[in-house]
Motif scaffolding. Structure first.
Motif, mmCIF file in Angstrom:
data_model
loop_
_atom_site.group_PDB
_atom_site.id
_atom_site.type_symbol
_atom_site.label_atom_id
_atom_site.label_comp_id
_atom_site.label_asym_id
_atom_site.label_seq_id
_atom_site.Cartn_x
_atom_site.Cartn_y
_atom_site.Cartn_z
ATOM 1 N N PRO A 18 61.614 24.536 110.402
ATOM 2 C CA PRO A 18 60.635 25.238 111.236
ATOM 3 C C PRO A 18 61.330 26.196 112.191
ATOM 4 N N LEU A 19 60.609 27.202 112.545
ATOM 5 C CA LEU A 19 61.143 28.157 113.509
ATOM 6 C C LEU A 19 61.189 27.466 114.868
ATOM 7 N N ALA A 20 62.366 27.428 115.430
ATOM 8 C CA ALA A 20 62.500 26.777 116.738
ATOM 9 C C ALA A 20 61.865 27.666 117.808
ATOM 10 N N SER A 21 61.713 27.095 118.955
ATOM 11 C CA SER A 21 61.069 27.861 120.017
ATOM 12 C C SER A 21 61.804 29.178 120.213
ATOM 13 N N GLU A 211 66.657 25.914 101.937
ATOM 14 C CA GLU A 211 66.393 27.136 101.194
ATOM 15 C C GLU A 211 66.317 28.302 102.170
ATOM 16 N N GLU A 212 65.670 28.017 103.296
ATOM 17 C CA GLU A 212 65.361 29.126 104.190
ATOM 18 C C GLU A 212 65.694 28.761 105.623
ATOM 19 N N TRP A 213 66.215 29.719 106.322
ATOM 20 C CA TRP A 213 66.462 29.547 107.749
ATOM 21 C C TRP A 213 65.845 30.746 108.438
ATOM 22 N N ARG A 214 64.928 30.470 109.352
ATOM 23 C CA ARG A 214 64.087 31.544 109.884
ATOM 24 C C ARG A 214 64.755 32.273 111.026
ATOM 25 N N LEU A 215 64.534 33.571 111.019
ATOM 26 C CA LEU A 215 65.020 34.448 112.077
ATOM 27 C C LEU A 215 63.869 35.365 112.479
ATOM 28 N N ARG A 216 63.968 35.911 113.670
ATOM 29 C CA ARG A 216 62.998 36.944 114.051
ATOM 30 C C ARG A 216 63.753 38.203 114.415
ATOM 31 N N THR A 283 69.467 41.722 113.004
ATOM 32 C CA THR A 283 69.343 43.175 112.898
ATOM 33 C C THR A 283 68.419 43.586 111.746
ATOM 34 N N GLY A 284 67.914 42.579 110.993
ATOM 35 C CA GLY A 284 67.066 42.897 109.837
ATOM 36 C C GLY A 284 65.639 43.231 110.235
ATOM 37 N N LYS A 285 64.835 43.424 109.199
ATOM 38 C CA LYS A 285 63.430 43.824 109.417
ATOM 39 C C LYS A 285 62.516 42.631 109.168
ATOM 40 N N PRO A 286 61.347 42.614 109.822
ATOM 41 C CA PRO A 286 60.384 41.546 109.541
ATOM 42 C C PRO A 286 60.157 41.405 108.039
ATOM 43 N N GLY A 287 60.150 40.160 107.570
ATOM 44 C CA GLY A 287 59.911 39.905 106.154
ATOM 45 C C GLY A 287 61.155 39.974 105.280
ATOM 46 N N GLN A 288 62.262 40.451 105.833
ATOM 47 C CA GLN A 288 63.498 40.592 105.029
ATOM 48 C C GLN A 288 64.085 39.228 104.687
ATOM 49 N N ARG A 289 64.802 39.170 103.574
ATOM 50 C CA ARG A 289 65.546 37.962 103.165
ATOM 51 C C ARG A 289 66.972 38.371 102.919
ATOM 52 N N SER A 290 67.906 37.572 103.365
ATOM 53 C CA SER A 290 69.287 37.810 102.958
ATOM 54 C C SER A 290 69.992 36.471 102.956
ATOM 55 N N SER A 291 71.098 36.395 102.267
ATOM 56 C CA SER A 291 71.654 35.062 102.062
ATOM 57 C C SER A 291 72.971 34.832 102.789
ATOM 58 N N VAL A 292 73.259 33.564 102.959
ATOM 59 C CA VAL A 292 74.555 33.123 103.457
ATOM 60 C C VAL A 292 75.241 32.457 102.266
ATOM 61 N N VAL A 293 76.391 32.996 101.897
ATOM 62 C CA VAL A 293 77.063 32.569 100.682
ATOM 63 C C VAL A 293 78.401 31.952 101.046
ATOM 64 N N ASP A 306 69.178 30.936 102.793
ATOM 65 C CA ASP A 306 68.639 32.288 102.920
ATOM 66 C C ASP A 306 68.161 32.480 104.350
ATOM 67 N N LEU A 307 68.534 33.593 104.933
ATOM 68 C CA LEU A 307 67.978 33.938 106.235
ATOM 69 C C LEU A 307 66.684 34.692 105.959
ATOM 70 N N VAL A 308 65.600 34.193 106.511
ATOM 71 C CA VAL A 308 64.291 34.767 106.215
ATOM 72 C C VAL A 308 63.653 35.229 107.519
ATOM 73 N N TYR A 309 63.305 36.508 107.553
ATOM 74 C CA TYR A 309 62.719 37.064 108.770
ATOM 75 C C TYR A 309 61.227 36.795 108.839
ATOM 76 N N ALA A 310 60.786 36.359 110.002
ATOM 77 C CA ALA A 310 59.357 36.167 110.239
ATOM 78 C C ALA A 310 58.651 37.521 110.151
ATOM 79 N N ALA A 311 57.352 37.444 109.957
ATOM 80 C CA ALA A 311 56.571 38.670 109.784
ATOM 81 C C ALA A 311 56.560 39.512 111.064
ATOM 82 N N ARG A 312 56.703 38.805 112.192
ATOM 83 C CA ARG A 312 56.642 39.565 113.455
ATOM 84 C C ARG A 312 57.979 39.531 114.168
#
Ligand code: C2O
Ligand code: CU
Length: 488
Positions: A18-21, A211-216, A283-293, A306-312
């Motif tokens: 989950p997206l932390a506070s 699978e996913e780690w959320r970022l804004r 530094t990414g855009k909302p909705g973007q995905r990029s990975s940690v390898v 995967d770093l996954v950007y929230a929509a906002r």
């Protein structure tokens, strides 16, 4: 003989964190007075959902039932009092990796304390002089207890933490799982002890395959990375991002990008026992995905998350210079008057001829193999049942240093293998590589030696006692690559 990683082929999961506070509290006001913080840890069998809810749980050994164990937190200068109860079927101890503490609290069975028997307790109490990211794990039969799940982070907060949006922790562990989710047996197998160690097939972040780690977009994260794997060295590439190292093994560094490999990829290389704090700017855009390898082992590259950007977005990206952490007050070794001592690591497969002294007997590799030993430090084969509190007579220290002495250890890796070398009770500067002076001279408590490499480390031996000095590939440690340094 590196087992192939089978994650996402063997067992699939879609676990997301989950997206932390979103807002990290701004640094507190005045520095709080040192406090005592009480924790209780029970090491006991538990079950962990390493690969998601839809797959079988894995029987593990865990602190307080969770993998990793609870993150222990204190502020710099506080005193920690940690009551440890042993609910395992065998002896244990807990070592507080990287903390400069009194010898009797260091958690090394036989050397600094009697092991904690099943059903018994031991209370550790020590002050935490340095801010930073540390960790804890048993030091008894570590090659089995740590990869069964006994490990956790220990975080010492700065009096004035840097301003970031989130302070996050990734405790990274490696598991050798069977198809049914059980941990594979065979801990301490000769093949693992004599080669790269027990490499697993499932790498988890905070006890989960993620699978996913959320970022804004626009946020700045302080990410504390802990390599709690028993053998796996990590080389993490954050695709589409430019992480900045701000601390190594808890000790602040002048902010810098991680070193590049031959292919020009900036990678955070983290060997077992090591930690890195990075500033990760979203530094990414909302909705973007990029990975940690992780691409440390050739032909064994895999996606850690995967770093996954929230929509906002959190805010419009506008990043200032990376945060600078205040250095800890460490005793500075003076190289001009330091005494120089040599340490040679030998053994392992393809290591050439060597001999080792075990229990006073000089043995060749064939005879050592019979006893499950493969490695030496200055010709000595480390055995873990020796010490002042030991079942067997205390082994001689590798070195005896006078309290307060400034010293340089000239270390030579005379083997064909990587070894992360860890010294207890002290923090050292890494001063030279293959005879060439280094700049900067990072402070570390664990340092990776590549095959055939020579590395100098320097420190002030200001902490009296018998301090373990060993490879943190725990199978190598078990296989003899350990000893202790006496400061008297
Ligand atoms: Cu992290 Cu001697 O150990
Ligand atoms: Cu090693």
């Amino acid at each position: 003989m590196v087992p192939r990683l089978t994650r996402r082929r063997l067992l699939r999961t879609a676990a997301t964190l989950p997206l932390a506070s979103a807002a990290w509290p701004t640094p507190g006001p005045a520095r709080a007075a040192p406090a005592r913080r009480d924790y209780a840890l029970t090491a006991k069998p538990a079950r962990a959902r390493l690969v998601g809810e839809n797959n079988p749980a894995t029987p593990v050994w865990a602190f307080n039932g969770t993998v990793p164990g609870p993150a222990i937190r204190a502020r710099q200068g506080d005193t920690l009092r940690i009551a440890v109860e042993n609910g395992l079927p065998e002896e244990t101890t807990v070592h507080w990796h990287g903390i400069r503490l009194p010898n009797a609290m260091d958690g090394v069975p036989h050397l600094t304390q009697k092991p904690i028997a099943p059903g018994e307790r031991f209370t550790y109490e020590f002050a935490v002089p340095d801010a930073g990211t540390y960790w804890y794990h048993p030091h008894a039969r570590s090659f089995e207890q740590v990869p069964r799940g006994l490990h956790g982070a220990l975080i010492v907060e700065e009096a004035e933490p840097p301003a970031v949006d989130r302070d996050e922790l990734w405790v990274i562990a490696d598991w050798r799982l069977e198809r049914d989710g059980q941990l594979a047996g065979g801990f301490g197998a000769a093949m693992d002890l004599s080669h790269a160690g027990r490499l697993g097939n499932t790498v988890t972040v905070n006890g989960r395959e993620i699978e996913e780690w959320r970022l804004r977009a626009g946020e700045r994260v302080r990410l504390r990375l802990v390599n709690a794997c028993s053998a796996r060295i990590l080389a993490l590439e954050f695709k589409d991002h430019r992480p900045v190292l701000i601390a190594l093994d808890g000790q602040p560094v002048e902010p810098r990008e991680p070193p590049k490999d031959e292919a020009g990829r900036a990678r955070v290389v983290l060997s077992p026992g090591e930690r890195a704090d990075i500033a990760l700017d979203a530094t990414g855009k909302p909705g973007q995905r990029s990975s940690v390898v992780d691409s440390f082992y050739r032909n064994d590259e895999y996606r850690l998350a995967d770093l996954v950007y929230a929509a906002r977005p959190l805010r419009e990206p506008a990043f200032g210079p990376p945060p600078r952490l205040k250095p800890n007050a460490l005793p500075e070794p003076d190289l001009t008057r330091a005494e120089r001592r040599q340490i040679a690591f030998a053994g392992g497969m393809m290591g050439g001829a060597f001999q080792g002294v075990l229990d006073g007997e000089t043995l060749d590799p064939r005879a050592l193999l019979q006893k499950g030993k493969f490695w030496t430090v200055n010709g000595q084969v480390g055995a873990d049942h020796h010490g002042r509190h030991g079942a067997a007579p205390a082994a001689a220290p590798l070195l005896t240093l006078k309290r307060g002495a400034h010293c340089v250890l000239e270390m030579a890796n005379d083997t064909a293998w990587h070894h992360p070398i860890h010294l207890h009770g002290h923090v050292f500067r890494v001063t030279a590589l293959n005879g060439k002076a280094l700049d900067p001279r990072d402070w570390r408590d664990t340092v990776l030696m590549n095959p055939r490499e020579r590395l100098d480390i320097a420190f002030v031996a200001d902490n009296p006692g018998d301090w373990m000095f060993h490879c943190h590939i725990l199978d190598h440690q078990q296989g003899g690559m350990m000893g202790h340094i006496r400061v008297a």
